[in-house]
Write a protein that holds these residues in place. Structure first.
Motif, short mmCIF file in Angstrom:
data_model
loop_
_atom_site.label_atom_id
_atom_site.label_comp_id
_atom_site.label_asym_id
_atom_site.label_seq_id
_atom_site.Cartn_x
_atom_site.Cartn_y
_atom_site.Cartn_z
N VAL A 50 0.86 -1.18 0.00
CA VAL A 50 0.00 0.00 0.00
C VAL A 50 0.90 1.23 0.00
O VAL A 50 2.01 1.20 0.55
CB VAL A 50 -0.98 -0.01 1.21
N CYS A 66 -0.84 9.17 -8.07
CA CYS A 66 -2.04 8.33 -8.19
C CYS A 66 -2.36 8.05 -9.65
O CYS A 66 -2.59 6.90 -10.04
CB CYS A 66 -3.26 9.01 -7.56
N ARG A 70 -2.18 4.34 -11.64
CA ARG A 70 -3.37 3.74 -12.25
C ARG A 70 -3.18 3.50 -13.76
O ARG A 70 -3.80 2.62 -14.33
CB ARG A 70 -4.61 4.60 -12.01
N ASP A 77 -3.16 -1.80 -9.53
CA ASP A 77 -3.93 -2.36 -8.43
C ASP A 77 -3.34 -2.06 -7.05
O ASP A 77 -3.91 -2.48 -6.03
CB ASP A 77 -4.07 -3.87 -8.59
N PRO A 79 -2.98 -0.41 -3.74
CA PRO A 79 -3.84 0.49 -2.96
C PRO A 79 -3.10 1.77 -2.60
O PRO A 79 -1.92 1.75 -2.22
CB PRO A 79 -4.16 -0.32 -1.70
N LEU A 96 -9.92 10.72 -5.09
CA LEU A 96 -10.63 9.48 -5.41
C LEU A 96 -10.82 9.34 -6.92
O LEU A 96 -10.69 8.25 -7.46
CB LEU A 96 -11.97 9.44 -4.67
N ASP A 101 -7.60 5.03 -3.18
CA ASP A 101 -8.57 4.12 -2.58
C ASP A 101 -9.21 4.72 -1.34
O ASP A 101 -10.31 4.34 -0.96
CB ASP A 101 -7.88 2.80 -2.22
N ALA A 102 -8.49 5.62 -0.69
CA ALA A 102 -8.97 6.27 0.52
C ALA A 102 -8.23 7.59 0.69
O ALA A 102 -7.18 7.79 0.08
CB ALA A 102 -8.74 5.37 1.74
N THR A 120 -8.31 -0.54 3.85
CA THR A 120 -7.78 -0.51 2.48
C THR A 120 -7.13 -1.84 2.14
O THR A 120 -7.37 -2.40 1.06
CB THR A 120 -6.78 0.65 2.32
N ARG A 123 -9.88 -4.57 1.77
CA ARG A 123 -10.56 -4.50 0.47
C ARG A 123 -9.67 -5.04 -0.65
O ARG A 123 -10.14 -5.74 -1.54
CB ARG A 123 -10.98 -3.06 0.15
N ASP A 124 -8.38 -4.74 -0.58
CA ASP A 124 -7.45 -5.23 -1.60
C ASP A 124 -7.34 -6.76 -1.55
O ASP A 124 -7.34 -7.42 -2.57
CB ASP A 124 -6.08 -4.59 -1.42
N ARG A 127 -10.47 -8.23 -3.05
CA ARG A 127 -10.44 -8.09 -4.50
C ARG A 127 -9.53 -9.15 -5.11
O ARG A 127 -9.88 -9.81 -6.08
CB ARG A 127 -9.94 -6.70 -4.90
#
Length: 133
Positions: A50, A66, A70, A77, A79, A96, A101-102, A120, A123-124, A127
């Motif tokens: 992360v 960010c 992406r 992927d 986070p 966002l 992610d947060a 976070t 959730r990762d 996923r």
């Protein structure tokens, strides 16, 4: 212990050092960067599970980090938790929209950081589990 690796990208050496010390106590292996290029280099090398990045890193470089992550298949992927000293909703929405992610508003407490990192990473993991199911 979490055995998770965290990249902290912030120009403030004091904050980065404090986070490194505090989160190491929680079982995180922490790498630090003070520039957008340094954050991207660590992310692309797989140094973290992360990324915690300051939106204001090198004058809004956190947002560009960010966006770059992406757009890169190696890091899309990863986070990202975006920190910002600006608490306006538009700043949160911008982060966002660019792939964070947060978000966390500075100053934040260690408990807030722990909760955001935990959710976070959870959730990762979910996923990733769904992708391999």
């Amino acid at each position: 212990m979490t055995n998770k690796r965290l990249i902290v990208a912030d120009e403030g050496a004091v904050l980065a050092h404090c986070l490194k010390s505090l989160l190491a106590d929680d079982g995180y292996e922490v790498s630090t960067a003070t520039t957008p290029d340094g954050a991207l280099s660590l992310a692309r090398s797989g140094a973290g599970d992360v990324l915690l990045v300051d939106a204001g890193l090198a004058r809004s470089g956190g947002y560009s980090v960010c966006q770059a992550l992406r757009g890169d298949p190696r890091t899309r992927d990863l986070p990202v938790v975006l920190m910002s000293a600006i608490s306006r909703p538009v700043e949160r929405e911008k982060g966002l929209a660019l792939g964070a992610d947060a978000t966390l508003c500075k100053p934040f407490t260690l408990d807030e950081l722990r909760k955001v990192l935990g959710s976070t990473l959870r959730r990762d993991r979910e996923r990733t589990d769904r992708a391999h199911a």
